[in-house]
Each structure stands twice: as C-alpha cells, then as structure tokens.
Design a protein around this motif. Structure first.
Motif, PDB file in Angstrom:
ATOM      1  N   TYR A  23     -35.940 -21.481  -7.683  1.00 37.77           N
ATOM      2  CA  TYR A  23     -37.173 -21.986  -7.141  1.00 37.77           C
ATOM      3  C   TYR A  23     -37.927 -20.729  -6.520  1.00 37.77           C
ATOM      4  N   ILE A  24     -39.291 -20.494  -7.175  1.00 32.78           N
ATOM      5  CA  ILE A  24     -39.840 -19.558  -6.752  1.00 32.78           C
ATOM      6  C   ILE A  24     -41.287 -20.070  -6.240  1.00 32.78           C
ATOM      7  N   GLY A  25     -41.704 -19.762  -5.165  1.00 35.19           N
ATOM      8  CA  GLY A  25     -42.889 -20.151  -4.314  1.00 35.19           C
ATOM      9  C   GLY A  25     -44.403 -19.933  -5.087  1.00 35.19           C
ATOM     10  N   ASP A  26     -45.335 -20.074  -4.258  1.00 34.32           N
ATOM     11  CA  ASP A  26     -46.518 -20.114  -4.615  1.00 34.32           C
ATOM     12  C   ASP A  26     -47.040 -18.619  -4.249  1.00 34.32           C
ATOM     13  N   TYR A  27     -47.972 -18.031  -5.213  1.00 35.44           N
ATOM     14  CA  TYR A  27     -48.709 -16.666  -4.990  1.00 35.44           C
ATOM     15  C   TYR A  27     -47.613 -15.458  -4.968  1.00 35.44           C
ATOM     16  N   CYS A  28     -46.336 -15.440  -5.905  1.00 33.29           N
ATOM     17  CA  CYS A  28     -45.628 -14.789  -6.014  1.00 33.29           C
ATOM     18  C   CYS A  28     -45.572 -13.847  -6.987  1.00 33.29           C
ATOM     19  N   THR A  29     -44.910 -12.708  -7.095  1.00 35.65           N
ATOM     20  CA  THR A  29     -44.994 -11.759  -8.022  1.00 35.65           C
ATOM     21  C   THR A  29     -43.480 -11.259  -8.407  1.00 35.65           C
ATOM     22  N   ILE A  30     -43.134 -11.760  -9.627  1.00 36.01           N
ATOM     23  CA  ILE A  30     -41.982 -10.891 -10.087  1.00 36.01           C
ATOM     24  C   ILE A  30     -42.280  -9.877 -11.025  1.00 36.01           C
ATOM     25  N   ALA A  31     -42.295  -8.682 -10.560  1.00 35.89           N
ATOM     26  CA  ALA A  31     -42.983  -7.674 -11.092  1.00 35.89           C
ATOM     27  C   ALA A  31     -41.932  -6.694 -12.075  1.00 35.89           C
ATOM     28  N   GLY A  32     -42.734  -5.921 -12.643  1.00 31.18           N
ATOM     29  CA  GLY A  32     -41.875  -4.854 -13.437  1.00 31.18           C
ATOM     30  C   GLY A  32     -41.025  -5.405 -14.463  1.00 31.18           C
ATOM     31  N   PHE A  33     -39.840  -5.028 -14.717  1.00 27.03           N
ATOM     32  CA  PHE A  33     -38.973  -5.822 -15.908  1.00 27.03           C
ATOM     33  C   PHE A  33     -37.528  -5.633 -15.220  1.00 27.03           C
TER      34      PHE A  33
ATOM     35  N   GLY B 234     -39.527 -16.959  -1.593  1.00 28.44           N
ATOM     36  CA  GLY B 234     -40.536 -17.823  -0.880  1.00 28.44           C
ATOM     37  C   GLY B 234     -42.007 -17.666  -1.057  1.00 28.44           C
ATOM     38  N   ASN B 235     -42.952 -18.180  -0.771  1.00 20.79           N
ATOM     39  CA  ASN B 235     -44.346 -18.166  -0.866  1.00 20.79           C
ATOM     40  C   ASN B 235     -44.839 -16.434  -0.678  1.00 20.79           C
ATOM     41  N   TYR B 236     -45.879 -16.162  -1.526  1.00 23.80           N
ATOM     42  CA  TYR B 236     -46.242 -14.777  -1.177  1.00 23.80           C
ATOM     43  C   TYR B 236     -45.212 -13.748  -1.064  1.00 23.80           C
ATOM     44  N   ALA B 237     -44.361 -13.973  -2.093  1.00 25.28           N
ATOM     45  CA  ALA B 237     -42.987 -13.047  -2.009  1.00 25.28           C
ATOM     46  C   ALA B 237     -43.319 -11.892  -3.190  1.00 25.28           C
ATOM     47  N   PHE B 238     -42.916 -10.816  -3.105  1.00 21.83           N
ATOM     48  CA  PHE B 238     -42.870  -9.749  -4.388  1.00 21.83           C
ATOM     49  C   PHE B 238     -41.506  -9.057  -4.597  1.00 21.83           C
ATOM     50  N   VAL B 239     -41.265  -9.276  -6.089  1.00 20.93           N
ATOM     51  CA  VAL B 239     -39.770  -8.774  -6.317  1.00 20.93           C
ATOM     52  C   VAL B 239     -40.095  -7.678  -7.327  1.00 20.93           C
ATOM     53  N   GLY B 240     -39.738  -6.519  -6.991  1.00 23.33           N
ATOM     54  CA  GLY B 240     -39.686  -5.177  -7.541  1.00 23.33           C
ATOM     55  C   GLY B 240     -38.956  -5.135  -8.980  1.00 23.33           C
ATOM     56  N   ALA B 241     -39.103  -4.262  -9.814  1.00 22.31           N
ATOM     57  CA  ALA B 241     -38.500  -4.100 -11.081  1.00 22.31           C
ATOM     58  C   ALA B 241     -36.958  -4.088 -10.742  1.00 22.31           C
ATOM     59  N   ARG B 242     -36.253  -4.360 -11.765  1.00 22.45           N
ATOM     60  CA  ARG B 242     -34.663  -4.101 -12.056  1.00 22.45           C
ATOM     61  C   ARG B 242     -33.963  -4.649 -10.901  1.00 22.45           C
ATOM     62  N   CYS B 243     -34.418  -5.552 -10.034  1.00 24.52           N
ATOM     63  CA  CYS B 243     -33.492  -6.250  -8.992  1.00 24.52           C
ATOM     64  C   CYS B 243     -32.365  -7.265  -9.545  1.00 24.52           C
ATOM     65  N   THR B 244     -31.546  -7.376  -8.822  1.00 20.81           N
ATOM     66  CA  THR B 244     -30.468  -8.379  -9.244  1.00 20.81           C
ATOM     67  C   THR B 244     -30.549  -9.326  -7.897  1.00 20.81           C
TER      68      THR B 244
ATOM     69  N   GLY C  84     -27.173 -18.344  -4.053  1.00 18.72           N
ATOM     70  CA  GLY C  84     -27.389 -18.561  -2.624  1.00 18.72           C
ATOM     71  C   GLY C  84     -28.427 -17.594  -2.020  1.00 18.72           C
ATOM     72  N   ALA C  85     -28.781 -16.544  -2.676  1.00 16.64           N
ATOM     73  CA  ALA C  85     -29.896 -15.874  -2.132  1.00 16.64           C
ATOM     74  C   ALA C  85     -31.223 -16.353  -1.709  1.00 16.64           C
ATOM     75  N   VAL C  86     -31.792 -15.965  -0.543  1.00 19.37           N
ATOM     76  CA  VAL C  86     -33.092 -16.386  -0.210  1.00 19.37           C
ATOM     77  C   VAL C  86     -34.174 -15.171   0.294  1.00 19.37           C
ATOM     78  N   LEU C  87     -35.070 -15.111  -0.452  1.00 21.18           N
ATOM     79  CA  LEU C  87     -36.281 -14.230   0.160  1.00 21.18           C
ATOM     80  C   LEU C  87     -37.267 -14.890   0.745  1.00 21.18           C
ATOM     81  N   PRO C  88     -37.513 -14.721   1.946  1.00 21.50           N
ATOM     82  CA  PRO C  88     -38.220 -15.474   2.925  1.00 21.50           C
ATOM     83  C   PRO C  88     -39.783 -15.273   2.511  1.00 21.50           C
ATOM     84  N   ASP C  89     -40.665 -16.337   2.618  1.00 18.97           N
ATOM     85  CA  ASP C  89     -42.008 -16.080   2.492  1.00 18.97           C
ATOM     86  C   ASP C  89     -42.477 -14.972   3.089  1.00 18.97           C
ATOM     87  N   TYR C  90     -43.635 -14.125   2.349  1.00 18.16           N
ATOM     88  CA  TYR C  90     -44.581 -12.971   3.026  1.00 18.16           C
ATOM     89  C   TYR C  90     -43.416 -11.959   2.843  1.00 18.16           C
TER      90      TYR C  90
END
Length: 166
Positions: A68-78, A102-112, A116-122
C-alpha cells in the motif's frame, strides 16, 4: 505482472518501465493446492498506489501480503525490493504481511523493504537502506537496518500540490 488479485493505480500516478510485480493470487489454483499462506486469514495479494505517486523503473514488488503506497509518493532510482513474504523457519511455512508507505513519502534507490514494514507519512528512506519494521515518527530513515536520522520540517517536497517533481 503475474498472479496478483488487484492492482489499484489512483489518478495521476505512474509506474515506469521494467518493474516486476508478482505474487501468488489468493484465488490461484496452485496456492490452494499447495496451501501457501493458508494460515493467513483475509490475505490480499494487491498493489495499491495512491494519487499523484510516481514509481520509476526496475523495482521488484512481491505483493503476497499486500503493498500500500500512499498519495504524492516517489519510489525513486531503481532496484528497490518490496518483500511482503518470507519463510517462517520456526513454523516451517510461508508467511506474509503487508508493507505500507505513507503519504508524501520518498524511497531512494536500491532499498529493501520487508514484510510488516511501515514508512510514515512525510518521510524519506535513504538509498540502500533496509526498512524492516514499523516506524511512526515523520523524518529521514537510513541504514541497515534503517534508523531514524532527523526531522525533515520545512522540506518543500512535503508541500507540493503536483505529484511529480520537476
């Protein structure tokens, strides 16, 4: 895309090229035959992407527990891997849990990102990080495993009205 039950792509969101979206459908014949995840009630094999969200190219989405990926997110890089399932060694079975971004989240390149993981809003997950649990405080997370680094107050990324950074 292979054997997921549902893909939700909200308005103005985009999925780039060469992403791998996979899972064992809840209704798939082989899942019932081999009883993968049979101990999990109401499992949803889905990828749900909120509005104005951008996923670049060459990421891996294991949707067995639901992503579940929120609003205004970026899954960046590769090469970021979303892994919603693994083998439960203690009970000798496949196990799955959802991943929530969460909403307005940014995930950088090459993450795992593990089940059960949660990245919060903002929040931001720094490149090459391992997110393996639920976090609740908004901010920058980085490392292996990811740890809270600092607050990101007054960052313009979290105020934008357009989904894509220009």
């Amino acid at each position: 895309m292979k054997s997921i039950d549902f893909l939700h792509l909200d308005e103005n969101s985009k999925i780039g090229s060469r992403n791998w979206i996979t899972g064992f459908s809840v209704t798939h014949v082989n899942v019932r035959k081999y009883s993968h995840f049979s101990h999990i009630n109401n499992r949803q094999c889905i990828l749900s992407i909120g509005k104005n969200t951008s996923i670049t190219s060459r990421h891996y989405f294991d949707c067995n527990g639901g992503i579940y990926i929120g609003d205004y997110c970026t899954i960046a890089g590769f090469e970021t891997a979303f892994m919603t399932h693994s083998i439960d060694l203690k009970n000798n079975r496949q196990d799955a849990l959802p991943i929530r971004i969460g909403n307005y989240a940014f995930v950088g390149a090459r993450c795992t990102i593990l089940k059960g993981a949660v990245l919060p809003d903002y929040s931001v997950l720094g490149a090459c990080s391992l997110l393996n649990k639920e976090y609740k405080i908004h901010g920058l997370y980085a490392g292996i495993p990811a740890k809270y680094i600092k607050s990101l107050e007054d960052y313009k990324y979290f105020e934008r009205k357009c989904g894509f950074v220009k």
